[in-house]
Design a protein around this motif. Structure first.
Motif, short mmCIF file in Angstrom:
data_model
loop_
_atom_site.label_atom_id
_atom_site.label_comp_id
_atom_site.label_asym_id
_atom_site.label_seq_id
_atom_site.Cartn_x
_atom_site.Cartn_y
_atom_site.Cartn_z
N ILE A 39 0.86 -1.17 0.00
CA ILE A 39 0.00 0.00 0.00
C ILE A 39 0.90 1.23 0.00
O ILE A 39 1.66 1.45 0.96
CB ILE A 39 -0.94 0.04 1.23
N PRO A 40 0.88 2.02 -1.07
CA PRO A 40 1.72 3.22 -1.10
C PRO A 40 1.41 4.16 0.07
O PRO A 40 0.25 4.35 0.46
CB PRO A 40 1.35 3.87 -2.44
N ALA A 41 2.46 4.74 0.65
CA ALA A 41 2.30 5.61 1.80
C ALA A 41 1.54 6.90 1.44
O ALA A 41 0.83 7.46 2.28
CB ALA A 41 3.66 5.95 2.40
N SER A 42 1.70 7.35 0.20
CA SER A 42 0.96 8.52 -0.28
C SER A 42 -0.04 8.03 -1.31
O SER A 42 0.34 7.49 -2.35
CB SER A 42 1.92 9.54 -0.90
N ARG A 43 -1.33 8.20 -1.02
CA ARG A 43 -2.36 7.61 -1.88
C ARG A 43 -3.52 8.56 -2.06
O ARG A 43 -4.07 9.07 -1.09
CB ARG A 43 -2.84 6.28 -1.27
N GLN A 44 -3.90 8.78 -3.33
CA GLN A 44 -5.08 9.58 -3.67
C GLN A 44 -6.29 8.70 -3.95
O GLN A 44 -7.43 9.14 -3.84
CB GLN A 44 -4.78 10.45 -4.89
N SER A 45 -6.06 7.43 -4.32
CA SER A 45 -7.16 6.53 -4.67
C SER A 45 -8.01 6.25 -3.43
O SER A 45 -7.49 5.77 -2.42
CB SER A 45 -6.62 5.21 -5.22
N PRO A 46 -9.31 6.54 -3.47
CA PRO A 46 -10.15 6.29 -2.30
C PRO A 46 -10.45 4.81 -2.12
O PRO A 46 -10.58 4.07 -3.10
CB PRO A 46 -11.42 7.08 -2.60
N TYR A 47 -10.55 4.38 -0.88
CA TYR A 47 -10.96 3.02 -0.58
C TYR A 47 -12.41 2.84 -1.05
O TYR A 47 -13.29 3.61 -0.65
CB TYR A 47 -10.83 2.79 0.92
N PRO A 54 -8.70 -0.57 5.82
CA PRO A 54 -8.50 -1.46 6.97
C PRO A 54 -7.06 -1.95 7.10
O PRO A 54 -6.32 -2.07 6.12
CB PRO A 54 -9.46 -2.62 6.66
N ARG A 55 -6.70 -2.27 8.33
CA ARG A 55 -5.33 -2.67 8.66
C ARG A 55 -4.85 -3.86 7.84
O ARG A 55 -3.69 -3.93 7.43
CB ARG A 55 -5.27 -3.00 10.15
N GLU A 56 -5.75 -4.81 7.56
CA GLU A 56 -5.33 -6.04 6.88
C GLU A 56 -4.82 -5.80 5.46
O GLU A 56 -4.05 -6.59 4.93
CB GLU A 56 -6.46 -7.07 6.87
N TYR A 57 -5.24 -4.71 4.84
CA TYR A 57 -4.75 -4.40 3.50
C TYR A 57 -3.25 -4.16 3.49
O TYR A 57 -2.57 -4.44 2.51
CB TYR A 57 -5.47 -3.17 2.94
N TYR A 58 -2.74 -3.61 4.56
CA TYR A 58 -1.32 -3.32 4.66
C TYR A 58 -0.48 -4.57 4.96
O TYR A 58 0.72 -4.58 4.70
CB TYR A 58 -1.07 -2.29 5.77
N ARG A 59 -1.11 -5.61 5.51
CA ARG A 59 -0.35 -6.72 6.09
C ARG A 59 -0.63 -8.06 5.43
O ARG A 59 -0.12 -9.09 5.89
CB ARG A 59 -0.65 -6.82 7.59
#
Length: 273
Positions: A39-47, A54-59
Motif C-alpha cells: 500500500i503506497p504511503a501517499s495515496r489519492q485513490s479512495p478506498y 482497513p489494517r489487513e490491506y497493509y499486512r
C-alpha cells in the motif's frame, strides 16, 4: 449453491495450517484470498468501501504462498484468488504459480483476477491505469496459451514472447477456472473471454436479479465474493443460479476466527445440504 470463505490472511490472523482444516471440518467448499503487493504511503485513490483503509490491506500475505500452505493440510478445499491483481504481475511467473498450485493441490485451484482500484499501487508496478483493462485482456490470453500450448507464444501490444516451454501444465483441463472480478465492465469482459464473473455481494435480495442481469442468457458461472451473511440474500443468490458465494471472515487471531467460522458454518449448512 457452494459456500466458501473470503478473507485476508496476515501475520496477525489465524495461520494457514489451522485455517484450511478448520474450513474443511466445518463443511466450507472453498477459500478465496485477496491480494495487495503493498500500500503506497501517499495515496489519492479512495478506498471503495469508504472510510479508512482497513489494517489487513497493509499486512496481507502473498495469496499463492498461503494457498499452497493450505493445500498441504487439506484434501477437498477449493483454493481461489478473489482477486489476483494480475495487471501488477509478470504474466509468465503468474502462469507458473497458478499451475504449480493446481499441481500441488491435485486440481483445486481457481484463478480470480481483477484490475484493482489503487492507482498508486499499479503505478509502482509500472502499470498505466488508463490501459489496465486492455492489458488484462492480453494477459489472460497469454496465460491460457502458456497453460495449454507447448511450445507457447503470444504477440500483443503489451505482452510479447516467442515460443517457450513452460511447465507444469495445470491438472485441471484445459486449465483452472478463471473468474473476472468487478462490476458490469468485468461482466462484459467475462463474456468476451468465456469465463466466470466475481461481483461483490449486495444487501438487498430484491436487487439480486438486476445485479446478475449482465450474464443473463449465458451459462457462465458466478462467484459472489463476499456475500452478506443474510439468509434472505443467500436464498436470492441460490434462486438466481449462482454457483458459489463466499462469506467474509474478518482478519482475527485463531480463537476468534474459529468462533466466527462456527457461526458462519451454521448459516452455510443449509446450502451445503
Amino acid at each position: 449453491m457452494k459456500i466458501g470463505i473470503n478473507t485476508f490472511v496476515t501475520d496477525e490472523s489465524i495461520a494457514p495450517r489451522r485455517l484450511g482444516p478448520a474450513l474443511e471440518e466445518r463443511g466450507f467448499e472453498s477459500l478465496f484470498l485477496a491480494e495487495h503487493s503493498h500500500i503506497p504511503a501517499s495515496r489519492q485513490s479512495p478506498y471503495p468501501a469508504g472510510g479508512e483503509l482497513p489494517r489487513e490491506y497493509y499486512r496481507t500475505l502473498d495469496p499463492f504462498v498461503v494457498l499452497a500452505a493450505v493445500a498441504t493440510v487439506t484434501e477437498r478445499l477449493v483454493l481461489g484468488t478473489g482477486v489476483t491483481l494480475l495487471i501488477q504481475r509478470d504474466v509468465i511467473h503468474t502462469a507458473k504459480e497458478v499451475a504449480s498450485l493446481d499441481h500441488l493441490s491435485g486440481g483445486r485451484a481457481v484463478f480470480g483476477v481483477g484490475v484493482g482500484w489503487n492507482r498508486e499501487e499499479m503505478a509502482d508496478h509500472g502499470t498505466d491505469p488508463r490501459t489496465r483493462g486492455a492489458l488484462l485482456d492480453e494477459q489472460l490470453a497469454a496465460i491460457r496459451a502458456i497453460w495449454t500450448d507447448d511450445p507457447a507464444e503470444y504477440h500483443g501490444r503489451f505482452i510479447d514472447f516467442d515460443p517457450m516451454h513452460a511447465w507444469p501444465k495445470p491438472v485441471r483441463k484445459p486449465h483452472p477456472p478463471i473468474f473476472i472480478g468487478g462490476g458490469e465492465a468485468a461482466a462484459a469482459r467475462a463474456i468476451r473471454h468465456g469465463v466466470g464473473w466475481i461481483p461483490n455481494g449486495i444487501g438487498d435480495p430484491a436487487a439480486v436479479p438486476a445485479q446478475l442481469a449482465p450474464l443473463r442468457g449465458t451459462d457462465l458461472p458466478v462467484t459472489v465474493t463476499p456475500a452478506p451473511p443474510d439468509p434472505a440474500v443467500l436464498d436470492a443468490y441460490a434462486a438466481a443460479g449462482v454457483e458459489r458465494v463466499t462469506l467474509k471472515l474478518p482478519t482475527l487471531p485463531e480463537s476468534e476466527s474459529l468462533r466466527v467460522l462456527d457461526d458462519l458454518a451454521a448459516l452455510a449448512g443449509k446450502y451445503a445440504a
